[in-house]
Write a protein that holds these residues in place. Structure first.
Motif, PDB file in Angstrom:
ATOM      1  N   ILE A 191       0.847  -1.208   0.000  1.00 10.22           N
ATOM      2  CA  ILE A 191       0.000   0.000   0.000  1.00 10.22           C
ATOM      3  C   ILE A 191       0.887   1.264   0.000  1.00 10.22           C
ATOM      4  O   ILE A 191       0.596   2.239  -0.694  1.00 10.22           O
ATOM      5  CB  ILE A 191      -0.967  -0.009   1.224  1.00 10.22           C
ATOM      6  N   LEU A 192       1.995   1.224   0.749  1.00  5.86           N
ATOM      7  CA  LEU A 192       2.911   2.383   0.736  1.00  5.86           C
ATOM      8  C   LEU A 192       3.462   2.600  -0.671  1.00  5.86           C
ATOM      9  O   LEU A 192       3.550   3.732  -1.157  1.00  5.86           O
ATOM     10  CB  LEU A 192       4.070   2.184   1.726  1.00  5.86           C
ATOM     11  N   ASP A 193       3.833   1.495  -1.343  1.00  2.00           N
ATOM     12  CA  ASP A 193       4.330   1.601  -2.731  1.00  2.00           C
ATOM     13  C   ASP A 193       3.267   2.203  -3.635  1.00  2.00           C
ATOM     14  O   ASP A 193       3.552   3.059  -4.465  1.00  2.00           O
ATOM     15  CB  ASP A 193       4.707   0.208  -3.284  1.00  2.00           C
ATOM     16  N   LEU A 194       2.014   1.737  -3.442  1.00  2.00           N
ATOM     17  CA  LEU A 194       0.925   2.240  -4.281  1.00  2.00           C
ATOM     18  C   LEU A 194       0.728   3.740  -4.062  1.00  2.00           C
ATOM     19  O   LEU A 194       0.603   4.507  -5.028  1.00  2.00           O
ATOM     20  CB  LEU A 194      -0.371   1.476  -3.950  1.00  2.00           C
ATOM     21  N   ILE A 195       0.727   4.166  -2.799  1.00  2.41           N
ATOM     22  CA  ILE A 195       0.538   5.599  -2.515  1.00  2.41           C
ATOM     23  C   ILE A 195       1.657   6.400  -3.172  1.00  2.41           C
ATOM     24  O   ILE A 195       1.433   7.434  -3.807  1.00  2.41           O
ATOM     25  CB  ILE A 195       0.472   5.860  -0.980  1.00  2.41           C
ATOM     26  N   ARG A 196       2.889   5.885  -3.057  1.00  6.94           N
ATOM     27  CA  ARG A 196       4.032   6.587  -3.677  1.00  6.94           C
ATOM     28  C   ARG A 196       3.876   6.661  -5.198  1.00  6.94           C
ATOM     29  O   ARG A 196       4.113   7.683  -5.816  1.00  6.94           O
ATOM     30  CB  ARG A 196       5.326   5.858  -3.325  1.00  6.94           C
ATOM     31  N   ASP A 197       3.437   5.550  -5.802  1.00  9.03           N
ATOM     32  CA  ASP A 197       3.288   5.522  -7.268  1.00  9.03           C
ATOM     33  C   ASP A 197       2.223   6.505  -7.747  1.00  9.03           C
ATOM     34  O   ASP A 197       2.434   7.262  -8.681  1.00  9.03           O
ATOM     35  CB  ASP A 197       2.913   4.110  -7.754  1.00  9.03           C
ATOM     36  N   VAL A 198       1.045   6.467  -7.078  1.00 14.04           N
ATOM     37  CA  VAL A 198      -0.030   7.344  -7.558  1.00 14.04           C
ATOM     38  C   VAL A 198       0.321   8.804  -7.283  1.00 14.04           C
ATOM     39  O   VAL A 198      -0.046   9.696  -8.051  1.00 14.04           O
ATOM     40  CB  VAL A 198      -1.414   7.006  -6.937  1.00 14.04           C
ATOM     41  N   GLN A 199       1.074   9.014  -6.213  1.00 13.26           N
ATOM     42  CA  GLN A 199       1.473  10.396  -5.918  1.00 13.26           C
ATOM     43  C   GLN A 199       2.332  10.956  -7.047  1.00 13.26           C
ATOM     44  O   GLN A 199       2.123  12.081  -7.503  1.00 13.26           O
ATOM     45  CB  GLN A 199       2.249  10.423  -4.605  1.00 13.26           C
ATOM     46  N   LYS A 200       3.277  10.125  -7.499  1.00 18.68           N
ATOM     47  CA  LYS A 200       4.171  10.554  -8.576  1.00 18.68           C
ATOM     48  C   LYS A 200       3.377  10.754  -9.869  1.00 18.68           C
ATOM     49  O   LYS A 200       3.476  11.775 -10.527  1.00 18.68           O
ATOM     50  CB  LYS A 200       5.252   9.478  -8.788  1.00 18.68           C
ATOM     51  N   GLU A 201       2.545   9.789 -10.166  1.00 16.54           N
ATOM     52  CA  GLU A 201       1.775   9.805 -11.416  1.00 16.54           C
ATOM     53  C   GLU A 201       0.836  11.008 -11.489  1.00 16.54           C
ATOM     54  O   GLU A 201       0.705  11.660 -12.511  1.00 16.54           O
ATOM     55  CB  GLU A 201       0.990   8.487 -11.465  1.00 16.54           C
ATOM     56  N   TYR A 202       0.170  11.305 -10.370  1.00  9.27           N
ATOM     57  CA  TYR A 202      -0.853  12.364 -10.369  1.00  9.27           C
ATOM     58  C   TYR A 202      -0.358  13.673  -9.751  1.00  9.27           C
ATOM     59  O   TYR A 202      -1.137  14.594  -9.561  1.00  9.27           O
ATOM     60  CB  TYR A 202      -2.091  11.890  -9.603  1.00  9.27           C
ATOM     61  N   ASP A 203       0.917  13.725  -9.360  1.00  6.83           N
ATOM     62  CA  ASP A 203       1.478  14.912  -8.708  1.00  6.83           C
ATOM     63  C   ASP A 203       0.608  15.318  -7.508  1.00  6.83           C
ATOM     64  O   ASP A 203       0.240  16.476  -7.326  1.00  6.83           O
ATOM     65  CB  ASP A 203       1.574  16.065  -9.727  1.00  6.83           C
ATOM     66  N   MET A 204       0.260  14.313  -6.725  1.00 10.69           N
ATOM     67  CA  MET A 204      -0.664  14.493  -5.609  1.00 10.69           C
ATOM     68  C   MET A 204       0.122  14.772  -4.322  1.00 10.69           C
ATOM     69  O   MET A 204       1.170  14.184  -4.104  1.00 10.69           O
ATOM     70  CB  MET A 204      -1.429  13.165  -5.463  1.00 10.69           C
ATOM     71  N   ALA A 205      -0.371  15.680  -3.498  1.00  7.22           N
ATOM     72  CA  ALA A 205       0.262  15.871  -2.191  1.00  7.22           C
ATOM     73  C   ALA A 205      -0.341  14.851  -1.228  1.00  7.22           C
ATOM     74  O   ALA A 205      -1.483  14.434  -1.401  1.00  7.22           O
ATOM     75  CB  ALA A 205      -0.002  17.277  -1.689  1.00  7.22           C
ATOM     76  N   VAL A 206       0.443  14.434  -0.243  1.00  8.09           N
ATOM     77  CA  VAL A 206      -0.051  13.453   0.736  1.00  8.09           C
ATOM     78  C   VAL A 206       0.234  13.976   2.150  1.00  8.09           C
ATOM     79  O   VAL A 206       1.328  14.439   2.437  1.00  8.09           O
ATOM     80  CB  VAL A 206       0.641  12.074   0.546  1.00  8.09           C
ATOM     81  N   MET A 207      -0.801  13.907   2.992  1.00  8.25           N
ATOM     82  CA  MET A 207      -0.597  14.154   4.429  1.00  8.25           C
ATOM     83  C   MET A 207      -0.773  12.795   5.086  1.00  8.25           C
ATOM     84  O   MET A 207      -1.882  12.257   5.093  1.00  8.25           O
ATOM     85  CB  MET A 207      -1.634  15.148   4.957  1.00  8.25           C
ATOM     86  N   PHE A 208       0.314  12.219   5.555  1.00 10.02           N
ATOM     87  CA  PHE A 208       0.298  10.836   6.037  1.00 10.02           C
ATOM     88  C   PHE A 208       0.428  10.838   7.562  1.00 10.02           C
ATOM     89  O   PHE A 208       1.418  11.303   8.105  1.00 10.02           O
ATOM     90  CB  PHE A 208       1.456  10.075   5.396  1.00 10.02           C
ATOM     91  N   ILE A 209      -0.605  10.327   8.207  1.00  9.65           N
ATOM     92  CA  ILE A 209      -0.613  10.329   9.672  1.00  9.65           C
ATOM     93  C   ILE A 209      -0.201   8.953  10.166  1.00  9.65           C
ATOM     94  O   ILE A 209      -0.758   7.942   9.728  1.00  9.65           O
ATOM     95  CB  ILE A 209      -2.027  10.676  10.178  1.00  9.65           C
TER      96      ILE A 209
END
Ligand code: SF4
Length: 334
Positions: free
Chosen positions: A202-220
């Motif tokens: 799941i961490l890999d997936l979040i990293r991948d989609v973040q890169k692909e979509y230029d998405m910011a993430v607030m990870f708690i």
């Protein structure tokens, strides 16, 4: 607001007014989330990290209330939106939820409807925010389910949440965030309930989609290992306050606040050539109604200065660009 900033929180205070007294869950918190970057918010249970995140989406139910501070967001069209000025039930904030900012939780079942298929739920989000026809929305639903790694997405479209594993359900939640092209994903302990392998996936997936979509993430998270793996910036909270904040390398390699120093000493090191006893932080996080006077960490701090730390509120000391600590030890001239 800086042009690289997506969300700016300044002096946020979110209190809960209960019959027993006032709980200052978030007590004067300031930080920024940069476009396309990951901010990790770390701290023990009850430190206010989830309430900070929910405040951004105006998801605070009574007796909770934002009593002070501002939350500003730069919208897709480049204009600034003052989230604190919106009513929690207004159409404007509903538009922000999902379309601009999505949130995923530790237990996806709490957000998914048990009586609708996952396909219907993702499709509903898409139709609500992207105004697509039923056919186009279904096509996009299957595409995002594939994108987040759900095998046989066409068949899974008709599955109910209880038919999926915890990791798959979390993928569905991430699919919802992707489906409406949110620019910020708030992930509240999304991997805590998962086994280590699924957590890594799941961490890999979040990293991948973040890169692909230029998405910011607030990870708690309360897991410093996860912070080291995914964060660009880190913010450490203790009893509703930010105690240290900065770029993740600086925070990990040159921690300043005694709380963070102790937290880092409590992590086992694989490189250690002999068996060492791990440090622990003495005492417990105080009950919210018994908040210590002065610095909230003083009853547990090894460097406490009696007469000062237990009576006065420590200052927020700026150590450098985007780097700060809240502690008397770093006052100017010390
Ligand atoms: Fe410790 Fe005092 Fe700093 Fe608080 S202000 S962390 S008690 S040294």
């Amino acid at each position: 607001m800086n042009k690289d900033t997506l969300v700016e929180v300044a002096g946020l205070k979110t209190y809960f007014f209960t019959d027993e007294g006032v709980v200052k869950s978030v007590d004067g918190v300031s930080f920024a989330i940069k476009k396309g970057k990951t901010l990790c918010v770390v701290g023990e249970s009850g430190c206010g990290k989830s309430i900070t995140a929910r405040s951004i989406l105006r998801l605070i139910d009574p007796p909770g209330k934002i009593v002070e501070g501002s939350i500003k967001m730069r919208k897709t069209d480049g204009t600034e939106l003052d989230i604190t000025a919106l009513s929690p039930k207004s159409p404007e904030i509903r538009n922000v939820r999902g379309a601009e900012i999505s949130m995923i939780f530790q237990e996806p079942m709490s957000s998914l409807s048990p009586v609708h298929t996952i396909g219907e739920q993702v499709q509903e989000t898409i139709r609500l925010h992207l105004k697509l026809s039923k056919e186009d929305a279904k096509e996009r639903t299957v595409a995002v389910l594939k994108e987040v790694g759900i095998p046989k997405a066409e068949e899974r479209y008709d599955s109910y949440p209880f038919q999926l594993s915890g990791g798959m359900r979390q993928r569905v939640m991430i699919a919802m965030a992707l489906s409406c092209k949110s620019r910020l994903l708030i992930a509240d302990e999304p991997t805590t309930a998962l086994d280590v392998t699924t957590q890594a996936n799941i961490l890999d997936l979040i990293r991948d989609v973040q890169k692909e979509y230029d998405m910011a993430v607030m990870f708690i998270t309360h897991d410093l290992g996860v912070v080291a793996e995914i964060a660009d910036d880190a913010m450490v909270m203790y009893l509703g306050k930010v105690v240290e904040r900065g770029p993740v390398d600086a925070v990990f390699h040159d921690p300043k606040h005694p709380y963070l120093v102790s937290l880092l000493k409590s992590i086992p090191k694989l490189s250690a050539d002999r068996i060492e006893r791990l440090d622990s932080i003495r005492g417990m996080v105080p009950h919210p109604f018994n908040r210590p006077k002065g610095c909230p960490f003083h009853p547990r701090c090894d460097r406490v200065m009696p007469g000062r730390c237990d009576t006065e509120t420590p200052p927020r000391v700026i150590l450098g660009p985007e780097r700060e600590v809240t502690c008397f030890l770093y006052e100017e001239g010390k």
